[in-house]
Scaffold this active site. Structure first.
Site, PDB file in Angstrom:
ATOM      1  N   ASN A   1       0.955  -1.331  -0.311  1.00 45.26           N
ATOM      2  CA  ASN A   1      -0.060  -0.114  -0.183  1.00 45.26           C
ATOM      3  C   ASN A   1       1.035   1.807  -0.311  1.00 45.26           C
ATOM      4  O   ASN A   1       0.772   2.422  -0.509  1.00 45.26           O
ATOM      5  CB  ASN A   1      -0.831   0.122   1.519  1.00 45.26           C
TER       6      ASN A   1
ATOM      7  N   ASP B   1      -6.092  -3.277  -2.936  1.00 45.62           N
ATOM      8  CA  ASP B   1      -7.075  -3.903  -2.936  1.00 45.62           C
ATOM      9  C   ASP B   1      -6.716  -5.188  -3.921  1.00 45.62           C
ATOM     10  O   ASP B   1      -6.758  -6.650  -4.226  1.00 45.62           O
ATOM     11  CB  ASP B   1      -7.850  -3.104  -3.738  1.00 45.62           C
TER      12      ASP B   1
ATOM     13  N   ASP C   1      -5.794  -7.402   5.580  1.00 44.20           N
ATOM     14  CA  ASP C   1      -4.725  -8.953   5.671  1.00 44.20           C
ATOM     15  C   ASP C   1      -5.269  -9.945   6.362  1.00 44.20           C
ATOM     16  O   ASP C   1      -4.108 -10.500   6.048  1.00 44.20           O
ATOM     17  CB  ASP C   1      -3.994  -8.234   5.163  1.00 44.20           C
TER      18      ASP C   1
ATOM     19  N   ARG D   1       0.525 -25.161   2.655  1.00 50.60           N
ATOM     20  CA  ARG D   1       0.335 -24.862   0.737  1.00 50.60           C
ATOM     21  C   ARG D   1       0.231 -23.708   1.044  1.00 50.60           C
ATOM     22  O   ARG D   1      -0.069 -22.998  -0.300  1.00 50.60           O
ATOM     23  CB  ARG D   1      -0.899 -26.082   0.642  1.00 50.60           C
TER      24      ARG D   1
END
Length: 357
Positions: free
Chosen positions: A241, A250, A276, A297
């Site tokens: 950001n 975004d 986030d 993963r």
């Protein structure tokens, strides 16, 4: 007390309406008798009382319900015959076609199908023919001669029968409009519910949408079907950001959510709970290793470079994993996974990078 008042009102209506109907019909019969017609006052009063009963609200509502079903033609025919019989006995057979058409229009409005229109047309023609035929055959008297009554009755039919078709057409259009509005309302409600339960940016469940599946999974945990909660935080997201702006942030969140969704099983629950931070809920696990493998993963997937419109970006993922073989509260599992994630974040050695360097 209120129920007693309502019951009393209903009883009064059921008593007053037949009396009023009988009184009105008897008054009309007396007038007809004064002008020289032979009117059976007792029978006319009885018909007026029956029509009065049909006008009482509870009875009328029940008749309306019948009118929408297979018994609709029978109820319409009954009402038409009562009206036609009373008018015929009062010497007003000339009015029967118009009055019966009005009654049939009301029936068609309740069920505006082509079959119901055809059935009511048959009722109108049949009842009108009986009434005018009784007058023409000398079975009853009339305020005008039988020939003129038949001519005027036929004229009234020509003018009133189209209203039956128009009423059905208008009722069908009103039904279609009502169905369309109802469908639109349901779709709007569905969209609002979806928006309330889903994250607008990523399309994942929101914190609110997560509550129900998380609670179901937490309380349904068992030794043979364990539940896991994975709390994921993106490392280095703030740097994106700061370097590229919120639009790039975004874009990065959408891409990360897509990778996260591809890293879990199809029936696993994935949510963005804010900023986030993401949560994955896994059910029916045979052991804790499945959850740990899924977390790995996710870390590998998030660690791959992101090709943003503003440039490449690199992230990491701190994951906290909690597995339970026994029923727990959703709040407790989420809090433990959150704490485990922060412990993992404090233990990370590397730093996330922005750009290609």
């Amino acid at each position: 007390m209120h129920e007693q008042v309502v019951l009393l009102r209903r009883r009064l209506a059921l008593t007053a309406a037949p009396l009023a109907g009988a009184a009105g019909a008897s008054g009309a019969g007396l007038v007809a008798d004064r002008v020289g017609l032979d009117v059976p006052l007792g029978l006319v009063a009885l018909l007026g009382a029956l029509l009065g009963v049909m006008a009482v609200r509870p009875v009328r509502l029940r008749i309306e319900r019948w009118s929408t079903g297979p018994a609709g033609v029978l109820t319409g025919l009954t009402a038409a015959l009562l009206l036609a019989a009373m008018l015929t006995l009062l010497g007003l057979s000339v009015l029967v076609p118009a009055v019966v058409t009005s009654t049939a229009s009301y029936s068609v409005q309740m069920a505006p199908t082509r079959a119901r229109v055809g059935q009511n047309l048959a009722v109108i023609l049949g009842v009108s023919a009986l009434s005018l035929g009784a007058h023409a055959g000398g079975l009853v008297d009339g305020v005008i001669g039988p020939t003129l009554a038949s001519l005027l009755g036929a004229t009234l039919l020509l003018f009133t029968l189209p209203t039956l078709v128009n009423t059905a057409d208008g009722a069908r259009r009103a039904e279609r409009t009502a169905r369309a509005l109802d469908a639109e309302r349901h779709e709007h409600v569905r969209e609002l519910e979806h928006a309330a339960r889903h994250d607008q940016l990523t399309g994942l469940l929101s914190r609110r949408g997560l509550a129900e599946p998380l609670d179901r999974a937490a309380t349904g945990a068992a030794p043979a079907a364990q539940t896991a909660v994975l709390f994921i935080d993106l490392d280095g997201f703030k740097a994106v950001n700061d370097a590229f702006g919120h639009a790039a942030g975004d874009e990065l969140l959408v891409a990360a959510a897509r990778r996260l969704r591809r890293s879990v099983r199809e029936d696993d629950v994935v949510a963005r709970t804010g900023g986030d931070e993401f949560v994955v809920v896994m059910s029916a696990l045979s052991d804790a290793h499945e959850a740990e493998a899924t977390a790995e993963r996710i870390r590998v997937a998030i660690a791959r470079p992101f090709a943003l419109a503003a440039g490449p970006a690199h992230l990491g993922a701190s994951t906290g994993v909690v597995v339970t073989p026994t029923p727990r509260t959703a709040e407790a599992l989420l809090a433990e996974a959150d704490a485990a994630m922060y412990a993992a974040k404090r233990g990370r050695q590397g730093r996330a990078r922005v750009g290609s360097g």
